[in-house]
Design a protein around this motif. Structure first.
Motif, mmCIF file in Angstrom:
data_model
loop_
_atom_site.group_PDB
_atom_site.id
_atom_site.type_symbol
_atom_site.label_atom_id
_atom_site.label_comp_id
_atom_site.label_asym_id
_atom_site.label_seq_id
_atom_site.Cartn_x
_atom_site.Cartn_y
_atom_site.Cartn_z
ATOM 1 N N ASN A 1 -6.866 -6.507 4.930
ATOM 2 C CA ASN A 1 -7.222 -7.440 6.003
ATOM 3 C C ASN A 1 -6.530 -7.097 7.325
ATOM 4 O OD1 ASN A 1 -4.583 -8.306 5.702
ATOM 5 N ND2 ASN A 1 -5.104 -10.352 4.982
ATOM 6 N N GLY A 2 -5.758 -6.012 7.350
ATOM 7 C CA GLY A 2 -5.111 -5.562 8.579
ATOM 8 C C GLY A 2 -3.681 -6.044 8.761
ATOM 9 N N GLU A 3 -3.178 -6.865 7.860
ATOM 10 C CA GLU A 3 -1.787 -7.337 7.959
ATOM 11 C C GLU A 3 -0.824 -6.224 7.555
ATOM 12 O OE1 GLU A 3 -1.575 -12.025 6.961
ATOM 13 O OE2 GLU A 3 -1.907 -10.717 5.245
ATOM 14 N N TYR A 4 0.307 -6.164 8.262
ATOM 15 C CA TYR A 4 1.358 -5.208 7.938
ATOM 16 C C TYR A 4 2.422 -5.910 7.112
ATOM 17 C CZ TYR A 4 -0.907 -2.372 11.448
ATOM 18 O OH TYR A 4 -1.831 -1.657 12.150
ATOM 19 N N VAL A 5 2.844 -5.251 6.026
ATOM 20 C CA VAL A 5 3.782 -5.861 5.083
ATOM 21 C C VAL A 5 4.884 -4.857 4.749
ATOM 22 C CG1 VAL A 5 3.996 -6.947 2.807
ATOM 23 C CG2 VAL A 5 1.856 -7.142 4.069
ATOM 24 N N LEU A 6 6.099 -5.358 4.629
ATOM 25 C CA LEU A 6 7.248 -4.549 4.239
ATOM 26 C C LEU A 6 7.776 -5.118 2.926
ATOM 27 C CD1 LEU A 6 9.156 -2.250 5.444
ATOM 28 C CD2 LEU A 6 10.676 -4.148 6.013
ATOM 29 N N HIS A 7 7.470 -4.440 1.808
ATOM 30 C CA HIS A 7 7.877 -4.903 0.485
ATOM 31 C C HIS A 7 8.377 -3.733 -0.352
ATOM 32 C CE1 HIS A 7 5.421 -8.910 0.348
ATOM 33 N NE2 HIS A 7 6.550 -9.020 1.003
ATOM 34 N N ARG A 8 8.929 -4.094 -1.510
ATOM 35 C CA ARG A 8 9.505 -3.119 -2.423
ATOM 36 C C ARG A 8 8.456 -2.643 -3.440
ATOM 37 N NH1 ARG A 8 15.108 -2.506 -2.870
ATOM 38 N NH2 ARG A 8 15.697 -4.463 -1.915
ATOM 39 N N VAL A 9 8.501 -1.362 -3.778
ATOM 40 C CA VAL A 9 7.613 -0.805 -4.801
ATOM 41 C C VAL A 9 8.072 -1.302 -6.165
ATOM 42 C CG1 VAL A 9 6.777 1.299 -5.925
ATOM 43 C CG2 VAL A 9 7.160 1.289 -3.446
ATOM 44 N N VAL A 10 7.146 -1.897 -6.905
ATOM 45 C CA VAL A 10 7.427 -2.383 -8.257
ATOM 46 C C VAL A 10 6.932 -1.374 -9.285
ATOM 47 C CG1 VAL A 10 6.913 -4.229 -9.911
ATOM 48 C CG2 VAL A 10 7.254 -4.783 -7.508
ATOM 49 N N ARG B 1 4.232 2.359 -9.723
ATOM 50 C CA ARG B 1 3.352 3.393 -9.174
ATOM 51 C C ARG B 1 2.560 3.992 -10.313
ATOM 52 N NH1 ARG B 1 4.781 9.438 -7.707
ATOM 53 N NH2 ARG B 1 2.693 10.065 -7.084
ATOM 54 N N LYS B 2 1.260 4.180 -10.084
ATOM 55 C CA LYS B 2 0.402 4.837 -11.068
ATOM 56 C C LYS B 2 -0.528 5.757 -10.297
ATOM 57 C CE LYS B 2 -2.388 3.896 -15.117
ATOM 58 N NZ LYS B 2 -2.986 2.855 -15.963
ATOM 59 N N LYS B 3 -0.270 7.052 -10.379
ATOM 60 C CA LYS B 3 -0.988 8.082 -9.628
ATOM 61 C C LYS B 3 -0.911 7.785 -8.133
ATOM 62 C CE LYS B 3 -3.863 9.521 -13.439
ATOM 63 N NZ LYS B 3 -5.158 9.892 -13.913
ATOM 64 N N ASP B 4 -2.046 7.528 -7.495
ATOM 65 C CA ASP B 4 -2.076 7.292 -6.045
ATOM 66 C C ASP B 4 -2.105 5.805 -5.687
ATOM 67 O OD1 ASP B 4 -1.995 9.989 -5.556
ATOM 68 O OD2 ASP B 4 -4.160 10.199 -5.296
ATOM 69 N N PHE B 5 -1.707 4.946 -6.613
ATOM 70 C CA PHE B 5 -1.726 3.501 -6.368
ATOM 71 C C PHE B 5 -0.340 2.906 -6.599
ATOM 72 C CE2 PHE B 5 -6.059 4.669 -7.313
ATOM 73 C CZ PHE B 5 -6.735 4.064 -6.263
ATOM 74 N N PHE B 6 -0.062 1.855 -5.821
ATOM 75 C CA PHE B 6 1.251 1.226 -5.842
ATOM 76 C C PHE B 6 1.099 -0.286 -5.946
ATOM 77 C CE2 PHE B 6 1.493 5.231 -3.730
ATOM 78 C CZ PHE B 6 2.718 5.766 -4.072
ATOM 79 N N TRP B 7 2.111 -0.921 -6.562
ATOM 80 C CA TRP B 7 2.201 -2.376 -6.640
ATOM 81 C C TRP B 7 3.499 -2.771 -5.940
ATOM 82 C CZ3 TRP B 7 -0.429 0.675 -9.820
ATOM 83 C CH2 TRP B 7 -1.644 0.218 -10.310
ATOM 84 N N PHE B 8 3.442 -3.859 -5.172
ATOM 85 C CA PHE B 8 4.569 -4.282 -4.335
ATOM 86 C C PHE B 8 4.912 -5.741 -4.543
ATOM 87 C CE2 PHE B 8 2.636 -0.779 -2.014
ATOM 88 C CZ PHE B 8 3.725 -0.044 -1.600
ATOM 89 N N SER B 9 6.154 -6.078 -4.196
ATOM 90 C CA SER B 9 6.580 -7.468 -4.167
ATOM 91 C C SER B 9 7.748 -7.599 -3.196
ATOM 92 C CB SER B 9 7.017 -7.937 -5.557
ATOM 93 O OG SER B 9 7.347 -9.308 -5.540
ATOM 94 N N GLY B 10 7.828 -8.762 -2.563
ATOM 95 C CA GLY B 10 8.988 -9.065 -1.736
ATOM 96 C C GLY B 10 10.138 -9.489 -2.634
#
Length: 145
Positions: free
Chosen positions: A73-82, A84-93
């Motif tokens: 949606n265009g929002e910029y977010v600064l979070h920690r990587v929880v 990683r699977k190949k070229d995809f990442f999951w994040f959380s604050g």
């Protein structure tokens, strides 16, 4: 470029132009210092107290790294990587239990290489950083499948 210089530019050109300047500087290999906004990274990062040092991503971020990314949606977010699977990442604050992802590697914009608190700078290898990283992973988070 220091935080105060960037904030002056931001007030003149708006957020979208500001993001373009940051991306240009990062692509050129410069580091960028930005003030932290929001509460999702508490207690490690606090608005009004801390700023982050961002740099170009040179290798895929690892679990525990703090990354600036752009949501669809265009929002910029600064979070920690929880995760990683190949070229995809999951994040959380740090202050959240909800995990966001998958986020594609093309959405990743910069990695945080340090934090400035007052007049002191803390790198990713500092005791302060490592303490909060350890604390983050002690909190249970559900990763969507």
């Amino acid at each position: 470029m220091k935080e105060t210089e960037l904030e002056a530019v931001r007030s003149r050109i708006g957020d979208s132009g500001f993001a373009k300047i940051i991306m240009y500087k990062l692509a050129a290999g410069e580091t960028v210092q930005l003030a932290v906004t929001g509460k999702s990274m508490l207690p490690f990062l606090e608005e009004g107290r801390d700023s982050v040092i961002l740099e170009k991503i040179k290798k895929p971020p690892k679990r525990g790294d703090i990354v600036l990314y752009c949501r669809k949606n265009g929002e910029y977010v600064l979070h920690r990587v929880v995760k990683r699977k190949k070229d995809f990442f999951w994040f959380s604050g740090d202050a959240q239990r909800r995990v966001e992802g998958p986020v594609g590697k093309r959405q990743l914009l910069a990695v945080c290489s340090g934090v400035v608190r007052g007049k002191k700078e803390y790198s990713k290898n500092s005791l302060l950083w490592l303490r909060y990283k350890r604390r983050f992973f002690k909190t249970e988070r559900k990763i969507p499948v």
